[in-house]
Design a protein around this motif. Structure first.
Motif, PDB file in Angstrom:
ATOM      1  N   GLU A 105       4.783  -8.150  -1.646  1.00  0.00           N
ATOM      2  CA  GLU A 105       4.026  -7.221  -0.806  1.00  0.00           C
ATOM      3  C   GLU A 105       2.537  -7.588  -0.837  1.00  0.00           C
ATOM      4  N   ARG A 106       1.836  -7.268   0.218  1.00  0.00           N
ATOM      5  CA  ARG A 106       0.382  -7.450   0.230  1.00  0.00           C
ATOM      6  C   ARG A 106      -0.255  -6.544  -0.814  1.00  0.00           C
ATOM      7  N   THR A 141      -4.306  -5.848  -2.334  1.00  0.00           N
ATOM      8  CA  THR A 141      -5.735  -6.155  -2.340  1.00  0.00           C
ATOM      9  C   THR A 141      -6.347  -5.693  -3.665  1.00  0.00           C
ATOM     10  N   GLN A 162      -0.329 -13.266  -4.290  1.00  0.00           N
ATOM     11  CA  GLN A 162      -0.960 -13.113  -2.977  1.00  0.00           C
ATOM     12  C   GLN A 162      -1.151 -14.478  -2.314  1.00  0.00           C
ATOM     13  N   ARG A 186       1.906 -15.789  -0.547  1.00  0.00           N
ATOM     14  CA  ARG A 186       2.275 -15.214   0.748  1.00  0.00           C
ATOM     15  C   ARG A 186       1.766 -16.049   1.926  1.00  0.00           C
ATOM     16  N   GLU A 246      -8.420 -12.185   8.104  1.00  0.00           N
ATOM     17  CA  GLU A 246      -7.150 -11.498   7.906  1.00  0.00           C
ATOM     18  C   GLU A 246      -6.576 -10.973   9.210  1.00  0.00           C
ATOM     19  N   VAL A 268      -2.009 -11.864   4.837  1.00  0.00           N
ATOM     20  CA  VAL A 268      -2.357 -12.357   3.510  1.00  0.00           C
ATOM     21  C   VAL A 268      -3.681 -11.718   3.069  1.00  0.00           C
ATOM     22  N   ALA A 269      -3.772 -11.344   1.805  1.00  0.00           N
ATOM     23  CA  ALA A 269      -4.984 -10.705   1.269  1.00  0.00           C
ATOM     24  C   ALA A 269      -6.044 -11.765   0.988  1.00  0.00           C
TER      25      ALA A 269
END
Length: 495
Positions: free
Chosen positions: A11-12, A14, A42, A45, A111, A123-124
């Motif tokens: 999962e994303r 931040t 991260q 991803r 982003e 993607v973060a």
């Protein structure tokens, strides 16, 4: 690329945030870093995109999408995923002189252009970017790298914001002798006095400035070119000049009661608060205080959000933020706002979260237009009058805001902060140097060439393009340095 199946497995995530109830009591960074493993996930991803639009800055419908400095994003995402942190740091610095600044305060148009973002959370990128540079500093990998030789050419850079620092860094690496002039008492421009400590600390700015000084750049503070130092002196002492003075002329509101005491520009509020904090931990009282006051912030952008966060920390009595736009939806309009445009969606930023924690609700009032200010017999602001508006597009395509009858309202206020943007650069120095301007008062210098009408004088950043993003300022500072180097040497190896 990252892990081939990473975008399906993870999962994303931040940067984390300290709880608002804790952070409103201090001026420390409101974020918390991810763990090494979390950052690697991260990076995993990131996909093997045929066209990595994240790293190609462009403007669509007048809004930036993708990275204006053409950051090598997929490369350092992959290196972070694999744990090759030192190599990731090297790739991060190839196109961006200051990833710590963009990692902390850029709105991340990269982003919005992420291909994964078409149908999944993107993607973060900004989180990974900041993690890499902070790892680099903590490990001692970010060290001074002075040029191996000097050209003997001298360049003056006016302004020490992100554009000025980027230009100075590039020119110094090319071997020129660079002096940066800053009118404030501290280096950093917008980075120091326009963005609060909890977002970009002065220590973060000075950490980089100290490196630049060790690499040979000279910084001169408390010196306003055109006032403390005649512009003519630059021409006689330096071989070239780059103007990075920013967009500092405030937009104002020409409405009844504007002259009342208690109405201030947002940037004056932020500047004085940060200066007093750095000078005396706010003990000298030399700042615009929100303590015990009913505060209204007019303007829904990032500066307005910074004002909210600052007012909360100064213990204001109440806090409202006027946004002239309607409240946006949670999802982008796929017809009017398709990928890869920057998504026009409802966001709750750090300042709104903090205001909600203290006062119980999001402080924003939407589609609100201020009609007049009302004061008491002593000329002190006591009320703000507003009306709700709706947007209409006429046959010629003009945007017209129409007042909605019956929505008039009176708000109690002791302090109003105007966060409605800037109109362009200060004209005094521009006129003294006989620099031509555009119709909107910005310096006339073609993008990509950055040369003004005066030989050897270049312009970059907000002074040239108008109010914009930190990442655009870095882009322009680098570009102006390249063209200045070409002017001085006949050719250039700067990117």
């Amino acid at each position: 690329m990252g892990k081939p199946t990473g975008f399906m497995e993870y999962e994303r995530q931040t940067v984390k945030e300290r709880h608002p109830s804790e952070r409103v009591n201090d001026w420390a960074d409101y974020t918390l870093p991810l763990s090494e493993e979390e950052v690697q996930k991260q990076g995993a991803r990131c996909m093997e995109c045929g066209v990595p639009t994240c790293q190609s800055g462009m403007e669509l419908e007048g809004v930036t999408t993708g990275c204006p400095v053409y950051h090598l994003i997929p490369e350092w995402n992959d290196l972070a995923y694999r744990g090759h942190w030192k190599e990731a740091l090297q790739r991060e610095h190839v196109m961006n002189n200051f990833p710590e600044f963009t990692g902390a305060a850029c709105p991340a148009p990269c982003e919005s252009a992420c291909v994964l973002g078409i149908n999944e959370p993107p993607v973060a990128i900004r989180t990974i970017e900041r993690s890499i540079i902070e790892r680099g500093f903590s490990e001692g990998w970010v060290v001074p790298k002075p040029p191996k030789s000097r050209t003997g050419k001298k360049v003056a850079v006016i302004g020490s914001g992100p554009a000025g620092l980027a230009a100075a860094d590039q020119l110094n690496q090319a071997g020129h002798l660079v002096t940066v002039f800053e009118r404030s008492d501290r280096v950093g421009g917008l980075l120091t006095y326009g963005i609060p400590e909890m977002k970009i600390s002065y220590d973060m700015v000075m950490r980089r400035v100290d490196l630049l000084e060790q690499e040979g750049i000279t910084f001169v503070t408390n010196t306003e070119v055109g006032k403390d130092l005649p512009a003519a002196a630059l021409k006689s002492e330096f071989d070239a000049t780059i103007m990075c003075t920013g967009s500092t002329v405030h937009r104002d509101m020409q409405i009844e009661g504007r002259e009342l005491s208690g109405i201030h520009y947002a940037m004056d509020f932020l500047h004085t608060s940060t200066k007093s904090l750095l000078d005396s931990n706010l003990e000298d009282g030399q700042f615009i205080s929100a303590e015990g006051k009913d505060v209204i912030v007019i303007g829904g952008g990032d500066t307005g959000t910074d004002c909210l966060a600052t007012a909360v920390r100064q213990n204001c009595k109440s806090l409202i933020q006027f946004d002239i736009y309607d409240k946006k939806g949670a999802m982008r309009d796929e017809v009017g706002n398709p990928w890869p445009q920057y998504p026009a969606i409802h966001r709750v930023e750090y300042g709104q979260k903090e205001a909600a924690e203290v006062f119980g609700d999001d402080p924003r009032a939407y589609a609100v237009m201020t009609t007049k200010f009302v004061g008491d017999a002593q000329g002190q602001l006591k009320e703000v009058h507003t009306v709700n508006v709706k947007l209409r597009i006429d046959d010629a395509g003009n945007r017209i805001r129409e007042e909605i009858p019956g929505t008039e309202k009176v708000w109690k206020a002791d302090l109003v902060l105007l966060a409605i943007g800037f109109q362009g650069p200060d004209q005094h120095l521009i006129q003294e140097m006989a620099i031509e301007t555009e119709t909107n008062s910005t310096v006339k210098a073609e993008y990509g060439k950055f040369q003004t009408n005066e030989e050897g004088v270049f312009a970059a950043g907000d002074a040239r393009r108008g109010q914009s993003l930190i990442v655009w300022a870095i882009n322009e500072g680098r570009g102006a340095a390249r063209e200045c180097d070409r002017f001085l040497m006949g050719s250039t190896i700067l990117p």
